[in-house]
Design an enzyme around this catalytic site. Structure first.
Site, short mmCIF file in Angstrom:
data_model
loop_
_atom_site.label_atom_id
_atom_site.label_comp_id
_atom_site.label_asym_id
_atom_site.label_seq_id
_atom_site.Cartn_x
_atom_site.Cartn_y
_atom_site.Cartn_z
NE ARG A 101 -30.69 -7.57 21.09
CZ ARG A 101 -29.38 -7.69 20.95
NH1 ARG A 101 -28.74 -8.75 21.40
NH2 ARG A 101 -28.69 -6.75 20.35
CG HIS A 128 -28.12 -7.81 25.66
ND1 HIS A 128 -28.70 -9.06 25.60
CD2 HIS A 128 -27.63 -7.69 26.92
CE1 HIS A 128 -28.53 -9.68 26.76
NE2 HIS A 128 -27.90 -8.86 27.58
CE1 TYR A 159 -25.19 -6.63 18.66
CE2 TYR A 159 -23.89 -5.34 20.23
CZ TYR A 159 -25.09 -5.93 19.87
OH TYR A 159 -26.19 -5.82 20.69
C1 LIG Z 1 -23.86 -17.44 33.21
C2 LIG Z 1 -23.94 -16.09 32.56
N1 LIG Z 1 -22.92 -15.68 31.76
C3 LIG Z 1 -22.97 -14.46 31.19
C4 LIG Z 1 -24.03 -13.61 31.41
C5 LIG Z 1 -24.08 -12.23 30.77
N2 LIG Z 1 -25.13 -12.22 29.71
C6 LIG Z 1 -26.34 -11.75 29.95
S1 LIG Z 1 -27.37 -11.94 28.66
C7 LIG Z 1 -26.18 -12.68 27.74
C8 LIG Z 1 -26.52 -13.17 26.35
C9 LIG Z 1 -27.61 -14.18 26.36
O1 LIG Z 1 -28.00 -14.49 25.05
P1 LIG Z 1 -29.23 -15.41 24.72
O2 LIG Z 1 -29.19 -16.65 25.53
O3 LIG Z 1 -29.28 -15.57 23.25
O4 LIG Z 1 -30.50 -14.59 25.24
P2 LIG Z 1 -31.02 -13.15 24.76
O5 LIG Z 1 -30.31 -12.14 25.61
O6 LIG Z 1 -30.70 -13.00 23.33
O7 LIG Z 1 -32.46 -13.16 25.05
C10 LIG Z 1 -24.99 -12.73 28.44
C11 LIG Z 1 -23.70 -13.24 27.91
C12 LIG Z 1 -25.06 -14.09 32.26
N3 LIG Z 1 -26.14 -13.33 32.53
N4 LIG Z 1 -25.00 -15.32 32.81
#
Ligand SMILES: Cc1ncc(C[n+]2csc(CCOP(=O)(O)OP(=O)(O)O)c2C)c(N)n1
Ligand SMILES: [Mg+2]
Lengths: 323, 374
Positions: B267, B271, B280
């Site tokens: 990425r 985020h 981080y």
């Molecule tokens: C159930 C839930 N917990 C927490 C969040 C907050 N949140 C949004 S994105 C994220 C990280 C997701 O990481 P990943 O699965 O690696 O996907 P990426 O964002 O890297 O595409 C978090 C913790 C959420 N959207 N849903």
């Protein structure tokens, strides 16, 4: 014919599956075993393992795949084995099942029925006697109903499955063995309407699901005291049929709302708020509540002290009359 | 009681991912043929992959700009993940379905979904505005990993109907720790559902790196536990991603069941536009990752193969710019949502939920109008 509530629901699912081959029935142990309460007894034999199937033991999986199946074009009926075990699926219920239509601006519909045996009174071990209806009823996008009679066990199951919205059917597990006459086809009010089960003049008692029978018994007992109770079967917790309740309150001027669920922020609180808003000048007494306490559901040996019963209902009735 | 039986009838070693991620293109564009992962694409299709990636990058950049200009509340960029998304989605046929998370603009572009419509969730106009049934592209799903179950259920439906379509669920490395993808892969395994679980391992879940997410050898190894093959590929290599996904999709379509793909990528952006990655991770790490840029590599390959000259390159850039402009105009010209629509799509059959509340809002709106005209 005379059948139990469980058999009436079973017949409702059976007839819905016969009428529409897109109806599926699935959950934990619903196949060969016929469900832990036998509500799905013989359905797998009749309709085959493609339409009535056991899922892996995963509640979020059951609701989440029901959503996918409904998007694909099926009409799923999913069972949560017990009230207290629907919680692992809470996110799928609230964030997706309830919201998909809204999120898609009406482009996706989810005609999913979720059957949940709920409530106490059977001496069950922890987590098997919960009344979590407020969680569901507080969630926009879900319809929430609970049958209190054998005929409604059939009719509301059919209506829920036929509905294009997600419907949670809270089945009063302590009444599964309750028997009554079932004449098909059942003619009844639509899913969202409350029904006056017993007319009366002094106090309206509102109940649903497992407490309907208790409320009817309270009305019998009240007669001996010379009190005439009108019993309204709420049937639907989402939406709430305000008009039928207001009409009853206008006749009696007093209302007691009964549910097993804990008191604070329970359905009775919403009903009381609506009644004072819509029928303030008809009130002869405050709206009172005969409910479970605001504690976790107790161990089996204490449940009789926790659950509302005829006495608790009549205490509230007397308070209302004495006000 | 008999001895406990293994649940599956497969040799677990056949499900294991390869020792090294599948990789067909070097950073300088050199192509290595791999008989296990053939690239069955004609020249036009090879160019189309490039077109999709370039358009994706352009609209993604434009979406970030729109956020900076106050047109979007937030946006989740996929910068660096173009090959993973495009390569994966390109392996699907038109009838197949995609269940995205919230970062799948590249998959949306590949499916032909209107990019402007995809932004209304972030603009806050509506919660979505594309028709999932038009391009077989489900709504964005923000609760992490939840869409994996919808994909599994959808694929079960196709299977019950003997409908030879494949469903693909995109989710992230962080999502593999959630319960729903686990339950989804469990169901898909048991029902042999034609679904491909496509993990974009972009190394980060907001601020949490992969080694704090799991102790699994790779995410692809998790597949074995569900009785499905685990694939592992260089997700910045669009041909490897395509070939691996194609293999999983064909297998699913043939009735052999689901698969899990881990596409290794990075990425490159924050985020979301609200995030500050300097808290981080280091600039140095980001600069290292930028060297594996998926588009640079693929462009070198096409040039080497004589499939892309300056004219065509310019044409693709112009197409991308036009798409970004179109998307931008759509967002700038979009209306504000109609407040009365709040009540419109909650139920198919509204049996009295909103009678009174609808009136209240209508009164409030009338009062506002009064204030405006007064
Ligand atoms: C159930 C839930 N917990 C927490 C969040 C907050 N949140 C949004 S994105 C994220 C990280 C997701 O990481 P990943 O699965 O690696 O996907 P990426 O964002 O890297 O595409 C978090 C913790 C959420 N959207 N849903
Ligand atoms: Mg990630």
């Amino acid at each position: 014919m005379t059948v139990t509530l469980a058999q009436a629901i079973n017949r409702g699912i059976h007839d819905a599956m016969e009428a529409d081959d897109r109806v599926l029935m699935f959950g934990e142990d619903v196949g060969k075993l016929g469900g832990v309460f036998r509500v799905t007894d013989t359905l797998q034999e009749t309709f085959g393992t493609d339409r009535v199937y056991d899922t892996p033991l995963a509640e979020s999986g059951i609701i989440g795949t029901a959503i996918g199946l409904a998007m694909y074009g099926f009409r799923p009926v999913a069972e949560m084995q017990f009230d207290g075990f629907a919680y692992p699926a809470f996110e799928q219920f609230t964030s997706h099942l309830a919201k998909m239509r809204n999120r898609s601006r009406g482009r996706v519909k989810l005609p999913v029925t979720v059957r949940i045996p709920f409530g106490g009174g059977i001496g069950a071990v922890e987590h098997h006697s919960e009344s979590p209806e407020t969680y569901w009823a507080h969630t926009a996008g879900l319809k929430v109903v609970s049958p209190g009679t054998v005929a409604d066990g059939y009719a509301m199951t059919r209506a829920a499955i036929a509905a294009d919205d997600p419907v949670i059917v809270l089945e009063p597990k302590r009444r599964y063995w309750m028997k009554d006459d079932l004449e098909l086809p059942v003619t009844t009010e639509p899913l969202h309407k409350a029904v006056v089960r017993r007319p009366g003049t002094d106090v309206t008692v509102v109940a649903y699901g497992p407490m309907l029978k208790t409320a009817m018994e309270a009305a019998d007992a009240a007669e001996e005291e010379g009190w005439s109770l009108e019993v309204v079967d709420l049937r639907s917790l989402s939406p709430i049929d305000t008009d039928t309740l207001v009409a009853s309150l206008q006749r009696t001027g007093r209302m007691v709302v009964v549910h097993e669920a804990a008191q604070s922020l329970g359905p009775a609180a919403e009903i009381a708020a609506r009644m004072q808003q819509e029928a303030f000048y008809h009130l002869e007494a405050p709206i009172l509540r005969a409910t479970g306490y605001d504690t976790p559901y107790p161990p089996a040996m204490l449940e009789e002290f926790w659950l509302p019963d005829v006495d608790r209902i009549l205490d509230r009735v007397e308070e209302a009359l004495d006000y | 009681m008999g001895a406990s039986q293994p649940a599956g009838d497969v040799d677990p070693s056949t499900l294991l991912p390869p020792a090294e991620p599948v990789h067909l293109l070097d950073p300088d564009g050199t192509y290595h043929e791999d008989p296990d992962h053939p690239v069955d694409l004609d020249d036009d299709q090879l160019r189309m992959l490039y077109r999709h990636m370039v358009v994706t990058r352009k609209v993604d950049r434009e979406a970030i700009n729109l956020q900076r200009q106050g047109q979007l509340g937030v946006y989740a960029s996929l910068l660096g993940q173009e090959a993973a998304q495009v390569g994966g989605a390109f392996a699907l046929s038109e009838e197949d379905w995609v269940f995205p998370s919230y970062r799948e603009m590249g998959a949306a572009v590949t499916r032909g979904v209107d990019t402007g419509k995809m932004l209304h969730l972030f603009r806050g106009t509506w919660l979505s505005d594309h028709d999932p049934y038009e391009h077989h592209f489900a709504l964005y799903s923000i609760p992490i990993g939840t869409q994996a179950l919808h994909a599994a259920g959808f694929a079960m439906g196709a299977k019950f109907d003997d409908n030879p379509i494949v469903t693909m669920a995109y989710f992230g490395d962080g999502a593999t720790s959630e319960g729903d993808p686990h339950e989804a892969m469990t169901f898909a395994g048991v029902f042999k559902a034609p679904v491909v679980f496509f993990v974009q391992n972009n190394q980060w879940a907001i601020s949490v790196p992969l080694d704090q997410q799991t102790a699994a050898p790779t995410l692809a190894h998790k597949a074995v536990g569900y009785g499905m093959p685990g694939h592992h590929c260089d997700g910045n290599d669009v041909l490897a991603t395509y070939a691996v996904t194609r293999k999983a999709v064909d297998r699913a379509r043939s009735g052999a069941g689901p698969a899990l793909i881990e596409a290794l990528t990075y990425r490159m952006e924050a985020h979301t536009t609200s995030d500050d990655p300097s808290r981080y991770r280091t600039r140095q790490e980001e600069e290292e990752a930028a060297k594996t840029d998926p588009i640079v590599r693929y462009k070198l390959f096409l040039e080497k193969e004589g499939l892309l000259d300056a004219d065509l390159g310019e044409q693709v850039e112009a197409e991308a710019a036009a798409e970004a402009t179109r998307m931008r105009d759509e967002i700038y010209e979009a209306p504000h949502g109609d407040p009365m629509e709040l009540f419109e799509h909650v139920y198919v059959d509204d049996t009295g939920h909103f009678e009174r509340q609808r009136e209240v809002l209508a009164t409030e709106l009338a009062a506002r109008d009064g204030e405006v005209s007064a």
